[in-house]
Scaffold this active site. Structure first.
Site, short mmCIF file in Angstrom:
data_model
loop_
_atom_site.label_atom_id
_atom_site.label_comp_id
_atom_site.label_asym_id
_atom_site.label_seq_id
_atom_site.Cartn_x
_atom_site.Cartn_y
_atom_site.Cartn_z
N SER A 164 -9.60 -5.31 0.68
CA SER A 164 -8.41 -5.12 1.52
C SER A 164 -8.67 -5.32 3.01
O SER A 164 -7.74 -5.47 3.79
CB SER A 164 -7.82 -3.72 1.29
OG SER A 164 -8.81 -2.72 1.46
N ASP B 194 -4.68 3.45 8.80
CA ASP B 194 -3.99 4.20 7.75
C ASP B 194 -4.88 5.16 6.95
O ASP B 194 -4.48 5.64 5.90
CB ASP B 194 -3.29 3.23 6.79
CG ASP B 194 -4.28 2.33 6.04
OD1 ASP B 194 -5.51 2.52 6.21
OD2 ASP B 194 -3.83 1.43 5.30
N HIS C 45 -8.13 1.57 6.40
CA HIS C 45 -8.13 0.25 7.04
C HIS C 45 -7.99 0.37 8.55
O HIS C 45 -7.54 1.40 9.06
CB HIS C 45 -7.00 -0.59 6.43
CG HIS C 45 -7.02 -0.56 4.94
ND1 HIS C 45 -6.17 0.25 4.19
CD2 HIS C 45 -7.83 -1.20 4.06
CE1 HIS C 45 -6.45 0.09 2.90
NE2 HIS C 45 -7.45 -0.78 2.80
#
Length: 382
Positions: free
Chosen positions: A36, A343, A346
């Site tokens: 991610s 978040d 990330h």
């Protein structure tokens, strides 16, 4: 000066100043892999990691794109800054190209992104067999390799650069960017009966095997990112005991695991170089770059090194599992550029930019990015 002369001058000026002229580009395309931290849209709210199941919602994407793009950030990622620095378009996600999206197919002239949010180094079956598949995305680095081989086959190049002159050009002119991979393997195994040493051994083996395939037939220029200090992420710090801390004030056990992973990975890369003299393989020191910020955040413009910009709960980390960024209960900070973390896991666009700059310009790749460009330039002239 009459209008015709001015017009001709402007055209000439535009030509000499155009950075995207193919004759001046060191690379014409990038192939990216990872999780991610690198995914530009192969996952979305319905199929990404369950711990961050709101990536398709606002305020994701608020800073640069001004809308969610299924990137796990408020804006651009390291791979976006790398593409821009090479005067290439942002890389489209492979699954958009595969589905026939006209926009993605047009952008794929600059390369393709195979990275998947939640992806692991070890295959999915391992996590299912060991009852660790609760949050697991089924796509490993092996899946990404299969996607890449499908893509190569669609270009008539499944046998690599030796297949034809057009295949030679495709791969000769490509930068292969292997974003960090392996952090999810360790995260998914927390609390399981499988020792972290077993996970580490398997993860390194899978990454090495993946790199071996790329280097044997396809890749001439490769950058491999190590793991960041995963113990400095708000999620890790929220869940770990408060006495498990290191001199960065991060989670000691998690950071030790990332460090040992990186040390073994660097040794494997050194060994791979010896067997592939025609290639240039760089190690991108994510750990070193990230910790340089944590040691002196103000130097890089940050005031919040630990707290998530987007999340719930306030306090030192602003992170509550399953009430994460994009969910109805989550709020967002006024200025993400002052935060390292977006978040809970990330990073903000601002932090990704610092990381990209460190890889491209501050010698946090080994050998340096300038060395890679020099080798590429010399290859051009031969």
């Amino acid at each position: 000066m009459n209008m015709a002369t001015i017009f001709i001058f402007l055209i000439f000026f535009a030509i000499i100043m155009n950075p995207t002229s193919s004759s001046t580009l060191p690379f014409t395309n990038i192939f990216a892999f990872g999780d991610s931290f690198t995914d530009t849209g192969n996952t979305h709210s319905g199929n990404g990691p369950t711990g961050f199941n709101f990536v398709s919602n606002s305020p994701y994407g608020m800073t640069f794109f001004h809308r969610p793009t299924n990137r796990y950030s408020d804006g651009r990622l390291v791979i976006d800054f790398v593409a821009s620095s090479l005067s290439l378009h942002y890389l489209p996600p492979y699954l958009h190209v595969k589905k026939g999206s006209k926009k993605a197919i047009a952008a794929s002239a600059s390369g393709v992104n195979f990275a998947v949010g939640g992806s692991t180094a070890i295959e999915y079956e391992f996590f299912v067999k060991n009852n660790m598949s609760l949050d697991t995305v089924p796509d490993s680095i092996g899946t990404q390799l299969q996607w890449f081989l499908e893509y190569a086959k669609a270009q008539g190049c499944e046998e690599g650069w030796a297949q034809s002159n057009s295949c030679m050009r495709l791969f000769d002119n490509a930068l292969f960017w292997v974003g960090e991979i392996g952090a999810n393997d360790y995260a998914y195994s927390v609390g399981s009966s499988v020792p972290s040493s077993v996970v580490q051994d398997l993860a390194i083996k899978r990454i090495t095997a993946f790199l071996q395939v790329l280097l044997d037939k396809y890749a001439k220029y490769v950058i491999v990112q190590g793991l960041p200090p995963t113990g400095c992420l708000p999620l890790t710090m929220t869940l770990a005991p408060s006495d498990d801390r290191d001199d960065l004030h991060c989670v000691k056990t998690a950071n030790q695991l990332s460090q040992s992973h990186n040390a073994i990975l660097r040794d494997k890369i050194t060994a791979l170089r010896k067997g592939h003299n025609h290639t240039v393989v760089l190690y991108a020191d994510y750990w070193g770059s990230y910790t340089s910020v944590m040691k002196n955040p103000v130097k890089y413009g940050f005031v919040e090194p630990f707290k998530a910009c987007c999340g719930t709960g306030g306090g030192p980390y602003n992170y509550i599992p399953f009430e994460v960024c994009g969910s109805p209960s989550a709020g967002v900070c006024a200025n993400p550029s002052k935060y390292v973390n977006w978040d809970g896991v990330h990073l903000t666009e601002a932090m990704y930019k610092v990381m990209a700059d460190s890889f491209l310009h501050r010698n946090y790749t080994h050998p340096s990015f300038d060395y890679l460009l020099m080798r590429r330039k010399n290859h051009h002239h031969n």
